[in-house]
Design a protein around this motif. Structure first.
Motif, PDB file in Angstrom:
ATOM      1  N   VAL A 394       8.449  34.460  -3.658  1.00  0.00           N
ATOM      2  CA  VAL A 394       9.559  33.644  -3.066  1.00  0.00           C
ATOM      3  C   VAL A 394       9.095  33.278  -1.642  1.00  0.00           C
ATOM      4  O   VAL A 394       8.092  33.907  -0.854  1.00  0.00           O
ATOM      5  N   GLY A 395       9.273  32.443  -1.604  1.00  0.00           N
ATOM      6  CA  GLY A 395       9.353  31.245  -0.928  1.00  0.00           C
ATOM      7  C   GLY A 395       8.019  30.783  -1.091  1.00  0.00           C
ATOM      8  O   GLY A 395       6.898  30.801  -1.412  1.00  0.00           O
ATOM      9  N   PRO A 398       2.634  27.583   3.176  1.00  0.00           N
ATOM     10  CA  PRO A 398       1.301  27.991   3.072  1.00  0.00           C
ATOM     11  C   PRO A 398       0.599  29.069   2.147  1.00  0.00           C
ATOM     12  O   PRO A 398       0.105  29.280   0.939  1.00  0.00           O
ATOM     13  N   ALA A 399       1.599  30.412   2.716  1.00  0.00           N
ATOM     14  CA  ALA A 399       1.406  31.602   2.059  1.00  0.00           C
ATOM     15  C   ALA A 399       1.235  31.882   0.449  1.00  0.00           C
ATOM     16  O   ALA A 399       1.039  32.052  -0.403  1.00  0.00           O
ATOM     17  N   GLY A 400       3.068  31.468   0.331  1.00  0.00           N
ATOM     18  CA  GLY A 400       3.085  31.657  -1.402  1.00  0.00           C
ATOM     19  C   GLY A 400       3.103  30.358  -1.996  1.00  0.00           C
ATOM     20  O   GLY A 400       2.142  31.209  -3.418  1.00  0.00           O
ATOM     21  N   GLY A 424       6.616  23.553   0.897  1.00  0.00           N
ATOM     22  CA  GLY A 424       5.549  23.688   1.871  1.00  0.00           C
ATOM     23  C   GLY A 424       6.231  24.011   3.182  1.00  0.00           C
ATOM     24  O   GLY A 424       5.225  24.414   4.461  1.00  0.00           O
ATOM     25  N   ALA A 483       8.301  33.001   8.788  1.00  0.00           N
ATOM     26  CA  ALA A 483       9.624  33.495  10.011  1.00  0.00           C
ATOM     27  C   ALA A 483       9.990  32.093  11.274  1.00  0.00           C
ATOM     28  O   ALA A 483       9.956  31.271  10.865  1.00  0.00           O
ATOM     29  N   ASP A 648       3.253  34.626   7.071  1.00  0.00           N
ATOM     30  CA  ASP A 648       4.371  35.048   8.409  1.00  0.00           C
ATOM     31  C   ASP A 648       5.241  35.692   8.208  1.00  0.00           C
ATOM     32  O   ASP A 648       5.547  35.996   9.331  1.00  0.00           O
ATOM     33  N   CYS A 649       5.853  36.612   7.219  1.00  0.00           N
ATOM     34  CA  CYS A 649       6.852  37.352   6.704  1.00  0.00           C
ATOM     35  C   CYS A 649       6.342  38.051   7.243  1.00  0.00           C
ATOM     36  O   CYS A 649       7.069  39.399   7.195  1.00  0.00           O
ATOM     37  N   ALA A 658      -1.771  32.160   6.704  1.00  0.00           N
ATOM     38  CA  ALA A 658      -0.975  32.174   6.291  1.00  0.00           C
ATOM     39  C   ALA A 658      -1.344  31.973   4.525  1.00  0.00           C
ATOM     40  O   ALA A 658      -1.812  32.727   3.653  1.00  0.00           O
TER      41      ALA A 658
HETATM   42  P1  ADP Z   1       4.675  30.617   5.440  1.00  0.00           P
HETATM   43  O1  ADP Z   1       3.023  30.180   6.661  1.00  0.00           O
HETATM   44  O2  ADP Z   1       3.947  32.319   5.366  1.00  0.00           O
HETATM   45  O3  ADP Z   1       3.998  30.564   3.851  1.00  0.00           O
HETATM   46  P2  ADP Z   1       6.616  29.531   6.125  1.00  0.00           P
HETATM   47  O4  ADP Z   1       7.754  29.878   7.706  1.00  0.00           O
HETATM   48  O5  ADP Z   1       5.410  28.477   5.891  1.00  0.00           O
HETATM   49  O6  ADP Z   1       5.347  30.482   5.452  1.00  0.00           O
HETATM   50  O7  ADP Z   1       7.137  29.354   4.308  1.00  0.00           O
HETATM   51  C1  ADP Z   1       8.463  30.154   3.854  1.00  0.00           C
HETATM   52  C2  ADP Z   1       8.844  29.137   2.651  1.00  0.00           C
HETATM   53  O8  ADP Z   1      10.265  30.609   2.557  1.00  0.00           O
HETATM   54  C3  ADP Z   1      10.277  28.580   3.700  1.00  0.00           C
HETATM   55  O9  ADP Z   1       9.917  27.260   2.248  1.00  0.00           O
HETATM   56  C4  ADP Z   1      11.646  29.363   3.140  1.00  0.00           C
HETATM   57  O10 ADP Z   1      12.753  27.944   3.145  1.00  0.00           O
HETATM   58  C5  ADP Z   1      11.043  29.964   2.497  1.00  0.00           C
HETATM   59  N1  ADP Z   1      11.701  31.484   2.117  1.00  0.00           N
HETATM   60  C6  ADP Z   1      12.209  32.090   2.889  1.00  0.00           C
HETATM   61  N2  ADP Z   1      13.082  32.523   2.490  1.00  0.00           N
HETATM   62  C7  ADP Z   1      13.786  32.360   1.128  1.00  0.00           C
HETATM   63  C8  ADP Z   1      14.445  33.181   0.321  1.00  0.00           C
HETATM   64  N3  ADP Z   1      15.371  34.077   0.503  1.00  0.00           N
HETATM   65  N4  ADP Z   1      14.389  32.707  -1.063  1.00  0.00           N
HETATM   66  C9  ADP Z   1      13.778  31.606  -1.689  1.00  0.00           C
HETATM   67  N5  ADP Z   1      13.325  31.079  -0.506  1.00  0.00           N
HETATM   68  C10 ADP Z   1      13.004  31.108   1.018  1.00  0.00           C
END
Ligand code: ADP
Ligand code: SF4
Length: 704
Positions: A394-395, A398-400, A424, A483, A648-649, A658
């Motif tokens: 989910v998400g 960069p991490a996902g 992204g 985050a 980041d989460c 990430a």
């Molecule tokens: P990281 O750097 O950890 O990858 P980001 O903030 O860059 O974190 O990316 C997190 C992504 O997750 C964002 O694109 C955001 O829209 C997405 N996201 C957050 N909550 C949800 C959710 N409940 N369902 C789907 N996507 C989500």
């Protein structure tokens, strides 16, 4: 796929004195924070480069004597024969892949304070040491010192040959090397035959080159690394006429010219301030003055620009440090016609930060960098999946994205859900900020790879809540939901929310990136200290607002010293007319402005403003995790066997962190439980103690 014939020229062998490089890809020297402290990590990292097709793979700067002790920086060391095995280990693996091994021998002169050896640094003149503002001076070398230095260099060259090197460097860059400081008119005020005329200032470099050739030149190539714009005129511009003379005078003496430019912040130009191939205008004259091959750098990632450099007679070798870090397999991918698979460097200089922080190399684009040996991570190969259970990520930040990509590469069935219309995450937004467009490559590479995988399905505009995750019922769930920036000012300096915030229009970086335009005058309050505060100040100023950047740190964007961006950022902001207030924290927000307090004296002053952008810290977007984790029985009933949060989460950090977290989660899926220390370590080999000298035998060594 066969390679495009347009790129054939890149794969021609090139002769360098007594040795031949199999193609034109040349990994120039680069530091890596492993060197002498983690030598196997360093060696295996270089082996992977050779495997990836680089025809020449070099060390980092390698000190030749305790009077050139580069510590605390973790670089190379070849002081005596005991250092040979480190490099022999590196070179065997490089040769096994058919590449040549090069060593950048150096004596850093007045740059380093010799903190470990406690020798007195030696230099062209009495000079304060440059690195770290240490209260230490180097002493002026006399003739005997010069003779000793020449002997050390010669002996180091002989040792390097015994370690198996094919290419031996002589280093000539003012401010960084003894040879360079002797060449520099500004630093060299000597009245003997090593000072005065250009021929005299160049004497030491010439002698060292000739002596290296005489010692090992029958079997090793001798390279000269030369910063072409080293000589400054009184007005600060480069005296290129003198540089031309240097190349004319030494033209055929080295077997190879490795040319770059003065100042690491210019040589490893961050992408925010310079583009691919930016050194061309300065280095292009060299090939006209020598028949020897020339290597140069320019953060080359596009094979078309590489070919253009060769065809237009600028360079013979495509030199790369950062592009080879981001993608050790860059040459192989071009050779195999797999241009889509190239992981292009984004020019963020997180790799450089590893040198300043004295830790193993890391890279935003390549999460396996520095982990080749200690975690056994290969940049291209990954173990196949350990089960057939499908995974929900989910998400798509960069991490996902990296997690889904690497899981897909392992063969897992992956569902990637993203709330927004575009993948992204933060990279999508941040790459629209001034100068950060190339950072979008973090997203583009992964989206491109994911697009090729039949076992990966991406659902955009799909915000999942706990109910939706349960209904999907995929047995493995990885949350990478990112985050958000705080809106209350809490961060490094303020442990409680700022008083009086309601009296001003308050914005977060996300607000500004989403297009909400503050009214001026605006204050950016940067307690984060990386790039965000500075780049938002730039953006808002470019939009015509009256902008003041306030930071409790001593410098604007203080952490970017480690990425070589700080000076550029400060200059850009001052050129644009952004007012800068350093060493001040917010004491209170009031109608019409801020009350600032000096971080040392506490003395207060008023700063009028209408809007305040708070860049202090971020909080994980972990509500989904909290809800899912709160009811393990419901999870189990839904068939969810594992729930993890990454990037980041879990804990907001750099984009590099990430990507790394995403990669690691994918590698660890169904892998055996990691040990408490989850990677191999290189421990210091203890010297046996000598009871005859009164040293106590150590019973843990079995010598009781
Ligand atoms: P990281 O750097 O950890 O990858 P980001 O903030 O860059 O974190 O990316 C997190 C992504 O997750 C964002 O694109 C955001 O829209 C997405 N996201 C957050 N909550 C949800 C959710 N409940 N369902 C789907 N996507 C989500
Ligand atoms: Fe390029 Fe950034 Fe990786 Fe360094 S850390 S190699 S600049 S992507």
């Amino acid at each position: 796929m066969p390679r495009d014939p347009r790129y054939d020229i890149l794969f021609e062998p090139v002769r360098i004195g007594p040795v031949t490089a199999k193609n034109r890809f040349f990994q120039v020297p680069h530091c890596n924070g492993m060197g002498m402290s983690f030598p196997t990590s360093m060696a295996v990292m270089r082996h992977v480069k050779a495997e990836g097709g680089w025809a020449v793979v070099c060390t980092e700067e390698t000190g030749i004597h305790p009077s050139s002790d580069i510590s605390p920086y973790v670089e190379g060391r070849l002081w005596d024969d005991r250092d040979i095995p480190v490099f022999a280990r590196m070179n065997e693996g490089i040769h096994a892949h058919g590449a040549l091994a090069g060593i950048e021998l150096t004596h850093t002169g007045a740059r380093d304070a010799c903190l470990y050896s406690r020798e007195v640094p030696l230099a062209v003149a009495h000079l304060p040491v440059a690195a770290g503002d240490h209260p230490t001076q180097a002493r002026a070398m006399d003739k005997a010192d010069i003779r000793a230095y020449r002997r050390w260099h010669r002996e180091a060259a002989l040792r390097a040959r015994r370690a198996g090197f094919d290419l031996i460097y002589v280093y000539c860059r003012p401010g960084t090397s003894l040879n360079g400081d002797f060449l520099s008119r500004a630093r060299n005020q000597r009245t003997d035959e090593y000072g005065g005329s250009l021929e005299n200032r160049l004497r030491l470099t010439r002698e060292v080159l000739e002596e290296a050739r005489e010692a090992v030149g029958d079997s090793c190539a001798i390279a000269l690394r030369f910063a072409v714009d080293y000589a400054a005129r009184p007005d600060g511009t480069a005296d290129m006429e003198e540089s031309h003379r240097v190349v004319e005078l030494l033209a055929e003496l080295p077997d190879l010219w490795d040319v770059n430019i003065r100042g690491w912040h210019r040589d490893s130009m961050p992408s925010r301030f310079g583009r691919e191939g930016a050194q061309e205008a300065l280095v292009s004259f060299v090939k006209k003055l020598t028949t020897r091959p020339v290597v140069g750098v320019g953060r080359f990632t596009s094979p078309d620009s590489m070919v253009s450099q060769i065809r237009r007679g600028i360079l013979d070798f495509i030199g790369a440090a950062r592009p080879s870090i981001a993608d050790p397999f860059l040459p192989r991918k071009i050779e195999e016609g797999r241009l889509d698979d190239i992981r292009e460097c984004i020019g963020c200089n997180i790799c450089v930060s590893a040198d300043f922080t004295m830790v193993p190399l890391r890279c935003t684009q390549n999460p396996t960098m520095g982990e080749e040996w200690r975690r056994g991570w290969h940049p291209e190969r990954i173990p196949p999946r350990g089960s057939t259970e499908p995974v929900l990520v989910v998400g798509a930040g960069p991490a996902g994205l990296e997690c889904a990509r690497a899981l897909g590469q392992r063969g897992y069935e992956v569902t990637l859900a993203e709330a927004r219309r575009h993948p992204g995450g933060r990279v999508g937004e941040e790459s629209r900020l001034p100068g950060l467009a190339e950072w979008g490559r973090v997203r583009d590479y992964r989206v491109q790879q994911i697009g090729k995988m039949a076992n990966l399905r991406t659902y955009l505009e799909s915000r999942l809540d706990a109910q939706a995750v349960m209904e999907l019922g995929l047995p493995r769930v990885i949350l990478a939901t990112g985050a958000r920036w705080r809106r209350d000012g809490v961060g490094r300096t303020h442990i409680a929310p700022l008083p009086g915030l309601s009296s001003l229009a308050v914005y977060t970086p996300e607000d500004v990136m989403a297009g909400r335009r503050p009214e001026g005058p605006v204050v950016i309050y940067d307690d984060d200290r990386y790039y965000m505060g500075g780049v938002l100040a730039e953006k808002l100023r470019l939009e015509g607002l009256d902008v003041t950047l306030v930071t409790p740190a001593a410098d604007v964007s203080a952490w970017t010293h480690a990425t070589l961006e700080q000076g550029w950022i400060e200059q850009r902001l001052s050129d644009l007319g952004v007012a800068i207030v350093e060493k001040h924290a917010i004491a209170a927000c009031e109608a019409g402005g801020l009350r600032l307090a000096h971080v040392r004296s506490g003395r207060e002053k008023l700063l009028p403003c209408v809007s305040l952008v708070l860049v202090t810290m971020r909080l994980p977007d972990d509500a989904l995790y909290a809800e899912l984790a709160s009811d393990p029985r419901r999870l189990e009933a839904a068939g969810i066997r594992s729930l993890t949060r990454i990037g980041d989460c879990l804990a907001p950090s750099t984009i590099a962190a990430a990507v790394y977290a995403g990669h690691r989660a994918a590698r660890e899926m169904d892998a055996p439980m990691a040990e408490e220390v989850p990677f191999k370590r290189e421990l210091i080999a203890l010297e046996p103690l000598n009871p005859a000298a009164g040293e106590n035998p150590d019973r843990y060594l079995g010598s009781e």
